[in-house]
Enzyme design. Structure first.
Site, PDB file in Angstrom:
ATOM      1  N   ASP A 102       0.997  -4.552  -7.548  1.00  0.00           N
ATOM      2  CA  ASP A 102       0.993  -3.466  -8.533  1.00  0.00           C
ATOM      3  C   ASP A 102       2.335  -3.264  -9.227  1.00  0.00           C
ATOM      4  O   ASP A 102       2.497  -2.296  -9.980  1.00  0.00           O
ATOM      5  CB  ASP A 102       0.508  -2.170  -7.885  1.00  0.00           C
ATOM      6  N   ASP A 164      -8.555  -4.804  -8.953  1.00  0.00           N
ATOM      7  CA  ASP A 164      -7.536  -4.033  -9.669  1.00  0.00           C
ATOM      8  C   ASP A 164      -6.456  -4.932 -10.275  1.00  0.00           C
ATOM      9  O   ASP A 164      -5.819  -4.592 -11.270  1.00  0.00           O
ATOM     10  CB  ASP A 164      -6.854  -3.021  -8.730  1.00  0.00           C
TER      11      ASP A 164
HETATM   12  N1  GLY Z   1      -5.509   0.328  -7.409  1.00  0.00           N
HETATM   13  C1  GLY Z   1      -6.004   1.271  -6.478  1.00  0.00           C
HETATM   14  C2  GLY Z   1      -6.993   2.213  -7.033  1.00  0.00           C
HETATM   15  O1  GLY Z   1      -7.537   2.032  -8.100  1.00  0.00           O
HETATM   16  O2  GLY Z   1      -7.252   3.203  -6.377  1.00  0.00           O
END
Ligand code: GLY
Length: 387
Positions: A102, A164
Protein backbone atom coordinates in the site's frame (compact mmCIF):
# COMPACT_ATOMS: atom_id res chain seq x y z
CA UNK A 1 -15.84 8.82 -27.15
CA UNK A 2 -18.62 9.55 -24.62
CA UNK A 3 -19.11 13.32 -24.21
CA UNK A 4 -18.09 13.57 -20.55
CA UNK A 5 -18.08 17.39 -20.58
CA UNK A 6 -21.66 17.51 -21.77
CA UNK A 7 -22.72 14.92 -19.16
CA UNK A 8 -21.15 16.81 -16.26
CA UNK A 9 -22.67 20.07 -17.51
CA UNK A 10 -26.07 18.48 -16.92
CA UNK A 11 -25.12 17.56 -13.34
CA UNK A 12 -23.43 20.88 -12.62
CA UNK A 13 -25.91 21.98 -9.94
CA UNK A 14 -25.42 18.72 -8.01
CA UNK A 15 -21.61 18.79 -8.28
CA UNK A 16 -21.39 22.48 -7.33
CA UNK A 17 -23.61 22.11 -4.30
CA UNK A 18 -21.73 19.08 -2.95
CA UNK A 19 -18.34 20.64 -3.67
CA UNK A 20 -19.39 23.77 -1.77
CA UNK A 21 -20.47 21.71 1.26
CA UNK A 22 -17.22 19.73 1.15
CA UNK A 23 -15.12 22.85 0.88
CA UNK A 24 -16.92 24.58 3.74
CA UNK A 25 -16.36 21.67 6.10
CA UNK A 26 -12.90 20.63 4.95
CA UNK A 27 -11.51 24.16 5.41
CA UNK A 28 -12.36 23.83 9.09
CA UNK A 29 -11.11 20.25 9.35
CA UNK A 30 -7.86 21.11 7.53
CA UNK A 31 -6.89 23.42 10.38
CA UNK A 32 -8.33 21.33 13.21
CA UNK A 33 -6.63 18.09 12.09
CA UNK A 34 -3.42 19.55 10.67
CA UNK A 35 -1.17 17.52 12.96
CA UNK A 36 -3.04 14.25 12.41
CA UNK A 37 -3.22 11.54 9.78
CA UNK A 38 -6.87 10.71 10.34
CA UNK A 39 -8.43 7.29 10.01
CA UNK A 40 -11.79 7.51 11.77
CA UNK A 41 -13.42 9.55 14.52
CA UNK A 42 -14.30 9.03 18.16
CA UNK A 43 -16.99 11.27 19.62
CA UNK A 44 -16.88 13.33 16.44
CA UNK A 45 -13.12 13.92 16.62
CA UNK A 46 -10.48 12.56 14.26
CA UNK A 47 -8.32 9.87 15.81
CA UNK A 48 -4.76 10.24 14.68
CA UNK A 49 -3.90 7.29 12.46
CA UNK A 50 -0.30 7.98 13.29
CA UNK A 51 -1.05 6.21 16.56
CA UNK A 52 -1.97 3.04 14.63
CA UNK A 53 1.45 3.20 13.04
CA UNK A 54 2.96 5.54 10.50
CA UNK A 55 2.98 2.69 7.95
CA UNK A 56 -0.80 2.28 8.13
CA UNK A 57 -2.19 1.86 4.61
CA UNK A 58 -4.67 4.73 5.01
CA UNK A 59 -2.18 7.49 5.79
CA UNK A 60 -2.12 8.97 2.29
CA UNK A 61 -5.84 9.67 2.02
CA UNK A 62 -5.90 12.78 4.19
CA UNK A 63 -3.10 14.57 2.28
CA UNK A 64 -4.68 13.28 -0.94
CA UNK A 65 -7.98 14.91 -0.06
CA UNK A 66 -6.18 18.14 0.85
CA UNK A 67 -4.46 18.23 -2.54
CA UNK A 68 -7.76 17.72 -4.38
CA UNK A 69 -9.30 20.63 -2.49
CA UNK A 70 -6.19 22.76 -2.99
CA UNK A 71 -6.19 22.13 -6.73
CA UNK A 72 -9.91 22.86 -6.95
CA UNK A 73 -9.98 25.99 -4.76
CA UNK A 74 -6.39 27.34 -4.58
CA UNK A 75 -7.00 27.90 -0.86
CA UNK A 76 -3.57 27.80 0.83
CA UNK A 77 -5.05 26.26 3.99
CA UNK A 78 -5.30 22.94 2.16
CA UNK A 79 -1.78 23.13 0.80
CA UNK A 80 -0.32 23.82 4.24
CA UNK A 81 -2.06 20.77 5.70
CA UNK A 82 -1.17 18.55 2.75
CA UNK A 83 2.50 19.53 3.04
CA UNK A 84 2.51 18.92 6.78
CA UNK A 85 0.98 15.44 6.30
CA UNK A 86 3.63 14.59 3.74
CA UNK A 87 6.34 15.48 6.26
CA UNK A 88 4.67 13.23 8.83
CA UNK A 89 4.59 10.41 6.28
CA UNK A 90 8.37 10.65 5.77
CA UNK A 91 8.72 8.74 9.03
CA UNK A 92 7.16 5.76 7.23
CA UNK A 93 9.83 5.76 4.53
CA UNK A 94 12.49 5.85 7.26
CA UNK A 95 10.82 3.14 9.34
CA UNK A 96 10.66 0.76 6.32
CA UNK A 97 9.90 -2.44 8.31
CA UNK A 98 6.14 -1.89 8.40
CA UNK A 99 5.76 -0.95 4.72
CA UNK A 100 3.74 -3.15 2.37
CA UNK A 101 2.16 -2.95 -1.09
CA UNK A 102 0.00 0.00 0.00
CA UNK A 103 2.96 2.33 -0.45
CA UNK A 104 1.04 2.92 -3.70
CA UNK A 105 -2.00 4.42 -1.99
CA UNK A 106 0.22 6.24 0.52
CA UNK A 107 2.57 8.11 -1.80
CA UNK A 108 0.55 8.31 -5.02
CA UNK A 109 -2.14 10.38 -3.34
CA UNK A 110 0.27 12.51 -1.30
CA UNK A 111 3.67 12.91 -2.96
CA UNK A 112 2.71 12.34 -6.62
CA UNK A 113 -0.18 14.77 -6.21
CA UNK A 114 2.14 17.36 -4.64
CA UNK A 115 4.69 16.93 -7.43
CA UNK A 116 2.07 17.20 -10.17
CA UNK A 117 0.47 20.28 -8.66
CA UNK A 118 3.47 22.20 -7.33
CA UNK A 119 6.50 20.62 -9.02
CA UNK A 120 8.03 19.86 -5.59
CA UNK A 121 11.20 17.86 -6.33
CA UNK A 122 11.37 16.33 -2.83
CA UNK A 123 7.92 14.83 -3.41
CA UNK A 124 9.07 13.32 -6.70
CA UNK A 125 11.92 11.58 -4.85
CA UNK A 126 9.58 10.34 -2.12
CA UNK A 127 7.26 8.86 -4.73
CA UNK A 128 10.11 7.23 -6.67
CA UNK A 129 11.41 5.64 -3.46
CA UNK A 130 7.92 4.29 -2.81
CA UNK A 131 7.65 2.96 -6.38
CA UNK A 132 10.96 1.11 -5.97
CA UNK A 133 9.74 -0.41 -2.71
CA UNK A 134 6.64 -1.62 -4.50
CA UNK A 135 8.71 -3.06 -7.37
CA UNK A 136 10.81 -4.95 -4.83
CA UNK A 137 7.71 -6.84 -3.67
CA UNK A 138 7.36 -8.47 -7.09
CA UNK A 139 7.74 -12.25 -7.05
CA UNK A 140 9.40 -13.07 -10.37
CA UNK A 141 8.48 -16.78 -10.28
CA UNK A 142 4.85 -16.09 -9.52
CA UNK A 143 4.39 -12.90 -11.53
CA UNK A 144 2.64 -11.10 -8.67
CA UNK A 145 3.22 -8.36 -6.13
CA UNK A 146 3.24 -9.58 -2.54
CA UNK A 147 0.55 -7.81 -0.52
CA UNK A 148 1.28 -7.83 3.19
CA UNK A 149 4.19 -8.75 5.42
CA UNK A 150 3.76 -11.60 7.90
CA UNK A 151 1.79 -10.32 10.89
CA UNK A 152 3.54 -12.68 13.31
CA UNK A 153 5.75 -15.83 13.32
CA UNK A 154 2.71 -18.06 12.80
CA UNK A 155 1.41 -16.48 9.61
CA UNK A 156 2.89 -17.05 6.19
CA UNK A 157 1.93 -14.46 3.61
CA UNK A 158 4.87 -14.53 1.22
CA UNK A 159 2.63 -15.77 -1.58
CA UNK A 160 -0.50 -13.69 -0.88
CA UNK A 161 -2.04 -11.24 -3.29
CA UNK A 162 -5.11 -9.10 -2.60
CA UNK A 163 -7.38 -7.40 -5.12
CA UNK A 164 -6.79 -4.00 -3.49
CA UNK A 165 -3.31 -4.05 -5.05
CA UNK A 166 -4.83 -3.11 -8.40
CA UNK A 167 -5.03 0.45 -7.03
CA UNK A 168 -1.37 0.48 -5.99
CA UNK A 169 -0.30 -0.11 -9.60
CA UNK A 170 -0.97 3.57 -10.37
CA UNK A 171 2.30 4.43 -8.67
CA UNK A 172 4.19 2.08 -11.00
CA UNK A 173 2.53 3.52 -14.12
CA UNK A 174 3.42 7.01 -12.92
CA UNK A 175 7.06 6.02 -12.23
CA UNK A 176 7.46 4.49 -15.70
CA UNK A 177 6.30 7.70 -17.33
CA UNK A 178 8.28 9.89 -14.95
CA UNK A 179 11.68 8.24 -15.45
CA UNK A 180 10.94 6.96 -18.94
CA UNK A 181 11.62 3.35 -17.98
CA UNK A 182 9.08 0.65 -18.89
CA UNK A 183 10.18 -1.75 -16.12
CA UNK A 184 7.61 -0.36 -13.67
CA UNK A 185 4.78 -0.60 -16.18
CA UNK A 186 5.60 -4.21 -17.09
CA UNK A 187 5.68 -5.28 -13.46
CA UNK A 188 2.29 -3.61 -13.00
CA UNK A 189 0.96 -5.41 -16.08
CA UNK A 190 2.33 -8.78 -14.97
CA UNK A 191 0.52 -8.37 -11.67
CA UNK A 192 -2.68 -7.17 -13.36
CA UNK A 193 -2.59 -10.23 -15.67
CA UNK A 194 -2.09 -12.62 -12.76
CA UNK A 195 -4.89 -11.02 -10.75
CA UNK A 196 -7.19 -11.11 -13.78
CA UNK A 197 -6.66 -14.85 -14.00
CA UNK A 198 -7.06 -15.67 -10.30
CA UNK A 199 -9.00 -12.89 -8.55
CA UNK A 200 -11.70 -12.16 -11.14
CA UNK A 201 -14.36 -14.83 -11.51
CA UNK A 202 -16.07 -15.38 -14.88
CA UNK A 203 -19.28 -13.75 -13.59
CA UNK A 204 -17.48 -10.49 -12.71
CA UNK A 205 -17.38 -11.11 -8.96
CA UNK A 206 -14.02 -10.87 -7.25
CA UNK A 207 -11.97 -12.91 -4.79
CA UNK A 208 -10.29 -10.83 -2.10
CA UNK A 209 -7.20 -12.90 -1.22
CA UNK A 210 -5.38 -15.49 -3.31
CA UNK A 211 -2.47 -17.57 -2.05
CA UNK A 212 0.34 -18.73 -4.36
CA UNK A 213 3.39 -20.85 -3.68
CA UNK A 214 6.11 -18.19 -3.32
CA UNK A 215 8.81 -20.60 -4.59
CA UNK A 216 7.23 -21.75 -7.85
CA UNK A 217 4.30 -19.35 -8.24
CA UNK A 218 1.64 -22.06 -8.39
CA UNK A 219 -1.90 -21.18 -7.34
CA UNK A 220 -2.77 -22.70 -3.95
CA UNK A 221 -6.19 -21.37 -2.93
CA UNK A 222 -8.54 -18.44 -2.58
CA UNK A 223 -8.99 -17.26 1.01
CA UNK A 224 -11.75 -15.38 2.76
CA UNK A 225 -10.67 -11.82 3.48
CA UNK A 226 -12.76 -8.83 4.43
CA UNK A 227 -15.88 -10.33 2.90
CA UNK A 228 -18.23 -13.05 4.17
CA UNK A 229 -16.12 -15.98 2.95
CA UNK A 230 -13.79 -17.17 0.21
CA UNK A 231 -16.67 -17.62 -2.26
CA UNK A 232 -18.46 -14.37 -1.53
CA UNK A 233 -18.16 -10.91 -3.00
CA UNK A 234 -16.74 -8.18 -0.74
CA UNK A 235 -18.13 -5.01 -2.26
CA UNK A 236 -15.10 -2.83 -1.66
CA UNK A 237 -12.95 -5.48 -3.33
CA UNK A 238 -15.30 -5.30 -6.31
CA UNK A 239 -14.81 -1.54 -6.36
CA UNK A 240 -11.00 -1.77 -6.16
CA UNK A 241 -11.04 -4.15 -9.14
CA UNK A 242 -13.44 -2.02 -11.16
CA UNK A 243 -11.41 1.16 -10.70
CA UNK A 244 -8.02 -0.60 -10.79
CA UNK A 245 -8.62 -2.30 -14.15
CA UNK A 246 -10.01 0.93 -15.62
CA UNK A 247 -6.72 2.64 -14.64
CA UNK A 248 -4.63 -0.25 -16.02
CA UNK A 249 -6.48 0.05 -19.34
CA UNK A 250 -6.04 3.82 -19.37
CA UNK A 251 -2.29 3.45 -18.82
CA UNK A 252 -1.58 0.52 -21.17
CA UNK A 253 -4.37 0.30 -23.75
CA UNK A 254 -4.67 -3.47 -23.13
CA UNK A 255 -8.25 -4.35 -24.08
CA UNK A 256 -8.50 -7.27 -21.64
CA UNK A 257 -8.24 -4.76 -18.78
CA UNK A 258 -11.09 -2.68 -20.15
CA UNK A 259 -13.23 -5.80 -20.59
CA UNK A 260 -12.44 -6.84 -17.03
CA UNK A 261 -13.33 -3.42 -15.62
CA UNK A 262 -16.63 -3.57 -17.54
CA UNK A 263 -17.43 -7.08 -16.36
CA UNK A 264 -16.80 -6.18 -12.72
CA UNK A 265 -18.80 -2.96 -13.17
CA UNK A 266 -21.77 -4.87 -14.59
CA UNK A 267 -21.72 -7.21 -11.62
CA UNK A 268 -21.40 -4.32 -9.15
CA UNK A 269 -24.25 -2.36 -10.74
CA UNK A 270 -26.52 -5.42 -10.80
CA UNK A 271 -25.88 -5.90 -7.06
CA UNK A 272 -26.80 -2.32 -6.10
CA UNK A 273 -29.52 -1.59 -8.64
CA UNK A 274 -32.37 -1.70 -6.04
CA UNK A 275 -31.30 1.28 -3.99
CA UNK A 276 -27.66 2.09 -4.88
CA UNK A 277 -26.67 1.46 -1.24
CA UNK A 278 -23.86 -1.11 -1.41
CA UNK A 279 -23.90 -3.86 1.21
CA UNK A 280 -20.47 -4.73 2.60
CA UNK A 281 -20.67 -8.13 0.87
CA UNK A 282 -22.97 -8.80 -2.06
CA UNK A 283 -23.18 -12.50 -1.21
CA UNK A 284 -23.48 -12.40 2.56
CA UNK A 285 -26.64 -13.67 4.31
CA UNK A 286 -29.49 -11.13 4.33
CA UNK A 287 -28.95 -10.43 8.04
CA UNK A 288 -27.19 -8.58 9.49
CA UNK A 289 -27.54 -5.75 6.95
CA UNK A 290 -24.17 -4.07 6.80
CA UNK A 291 -23.62 -1.23 4.36
CA UNK A 292 -20.34 0.09 3.06
CA UNK A 293 -20.56 3.61 1.66
CA UNK A 294 -16.84 3.50 0.78
CA UNK A 295 -17.56 0.79 -1.82
CA UNK A 296 -20.05 3.16 -3.46
CA UNK A 297 -17.61 6.06 -3.50
CA UNK A 298 -14.73 3.99 -4.94
CA UNK A 299 -16.98 2.37 -7.55
CA UNK A 300 -18.30 5.82 -8.55
CA UNK A 301 -14.73 6.99 -9.25
CA UNK A 302 -14.08 3.90 -11.36
CA UNK A 303 -17.37 4.23 -13.23
CA UNK A 304 -16.66 7.87 -14.08
CA UNK A 305 -13.32 6.82 -15.59
CA UNK A 306 -14.90 3.88 -17.38
CA UNK A 307 -17.48 6.20 -18.94
CA UNK A 308 -14.61 8.12 -20.56
CA UNK A 309 -12.80 4.99 -21.78
CA UNK A 310 -15.58 3.09 -23.53
CA UNK A 311 -17.05 3.90 -26.97
CA UNK A 312 -19.47 6.86 -27.06
CA UNK A 313 -22.67 4.83 -27.05
CA UNK A 314 -21.65 2.87 -23.91
CA UNK A 315 -20.56 5.73 -21.65
CA UNK A 316 -23.91 6.89 -20.29
CA UNK A 317 -24.56 3.52 -18.63
CA UNK A 318 -21.51 3.82 -16.40
CA UNK A 319 -21.79 7.57 -15.90
CA UNK A 320 -25.44 7.37 -14.76
CA UNK A 321 -24.65 4.59 -12.27
CA UNK A 322 -21.82 6.70 -10.81
CA UNK A 323 -24.08 9.72 -10.32
CA UNK A 324 -26.77 7.56 -8.70
CA UNK A 325 -24.24 6.18 -6.20
CA UNK A 326 -23.00 9.69 -5.40
CA UNK A 327 -26.48 11.13 -4.94
CA UNK A 328 -27.39 8.35 -2.51
CA UNK A 329 -24.21 9.02 -0.54
CA UNK A 330 -24.81 12.77 -0.43
CA UNK A 331 -28.45 12.41 0.63
CA UNK A 332 -28.09 9.61 3.18
CA UNK A 333 -24.56 9.16 4.38
CA UNK A 334 -22.86 12.53 4.68
CA UNK A 335 -22.44 14.66 7.77
CA UNK A 336 -21.79 18.27 6.78
CA UNK A 337 -21.96 19.77 10.27
CA UNK A 338 -18.83 21.76 11.05
CA UNK A 339 -18.54 20.60 14.65
CA UNK A 340 -17.73 16.95 13.83
CA UNK A 341 -14.64 15.82 11.99
CA UNK A 342 -15.85 13.38 9.37
CA UNK A 343 -18.06 13.75 6.31
CA UNK A 344 -18.70 10.26 4.94
CA UNK A 345 -20.47 7.94 7.39
CA UNK A 346 -21.45 4.25 7.11
CA UNK A 347 -18.19 2.78 5.90
CA UNK A 348 -17.37 -0.76 6.97
CA UNK A 349 -13.91 -2.21 7.28
CA UNK A 350 -14.90 -5.90 6.95
CA UNK A 351 -18.11 -7.89 6.80
CA UNK A 352 -18.63 -9.65 10.10
CA UNK A 353 -21.28 -11.76 11.78
CA UNK A 354 -21.08 -9.34 14.69
CA UNK A 355 -22.82 -6.88 12.40
CA UNK A 356 -23.19 -3.39 13.75
CA UNK A 357 -21.61 -4.40 17.04
CA UNK A 358 -18.31 -4.66 15.22
CA UNK A 359 -16.11 -1.68 15.98
CA UNK A 360 -15.41 -0.90 12.34
CA UNK A 361 -18.94 -1.29 10.96
CA UNK A 362 -20.89 1.79 9.89
CA UNK A 363 -18.11 4.21 10.78
CA UNK A 364 -16.48 7.16 9.07
CA UNK A 365 -13.33 5.79 7.41
CA UNK A 366 -10.93 8.18 5.72
CA UNK A 367 -10.54 6.26 2.45
CA UNK A 368 -14.27 6.31 1.77
CA UNK A 369 -14.31 10.03 2.35
CA UNK A 370 -11.30 10.50 0.06
CA UNK A 371 -13.00 8.69 -2.85
CA UNK A 372 -16.24 10.59 -2.36
CA UNK A 373 -14.27 13.85 -2.65
CA UNK A 374 -12.37 12.46 -5.66
CA UNK A 375 -15.59 11.53 -7.43
CA UNK A 376 -17.06 15.00 -6.91
CA UNK A 377 -13.75 16.52 -8.06
CA UNK A 378 -14.10 14.53 -11.30
CA UNK A 379 -17.74 15.61 -11.67
CA UNK A 380 -16.61 19.22 -11.32
CA UNK A 381 -14.47 18.62 -14.42
CA UNK A 382 -11.06 18.84 -12.69
CA UNK A 383 -8.70 16.53 -14.55
CA UNK A 384 -5.22 16.99 -13.18
CA UNK A 385 -4.07 13.97 -11.11
CA UNK A 386 -6.20 11.50 -13.07
CA UNK A 387 -5.13 12.08 -16.64
N1 GLY B 1 -7.14 -2.19 1.49
C1 GLY B 1 -7.88 -2.58 2.63
C2 GLY B 1 -9.31 -2.24 2.58
O1 GLY B 1 -9.86 -1.90 1.55
O2 GLY B 1 -9.94 -2.30 3.62
Amino acid sequence: MFDFKQAIAQDKAFADSVWEKLDKKLQVMAVRSREKLPYTTENGEHINSYLRGICSWTNGFWPGMMWLLYYGTKNETYRTTAERSEELLDEGLKEYEGLHHDVGFMWQLSAVADYKITGNKASRIRALHAANLLMARYNIRGGFIRAWNDWDEKCEQRGWTIIDCMMNLSLLYWASEEVNDPRYKYVAMAHADKAMEHHIRPDGSVRHIVSFNPENGEFIEALGGQGYDANSSWSRGQAWALYGYAISYMKTGKTAYLDTAKRVAHYFISCVSNDYMPRSDFRAPKEPVIYDSSAGAIAACGLLELARLVPANEGAFYYDAAVKLLKVIDENWCNYTLEEDSILQMCTSSWTQEGLAHRWAHKPLIFGEYYFVEAIYKLKGFDLLFE
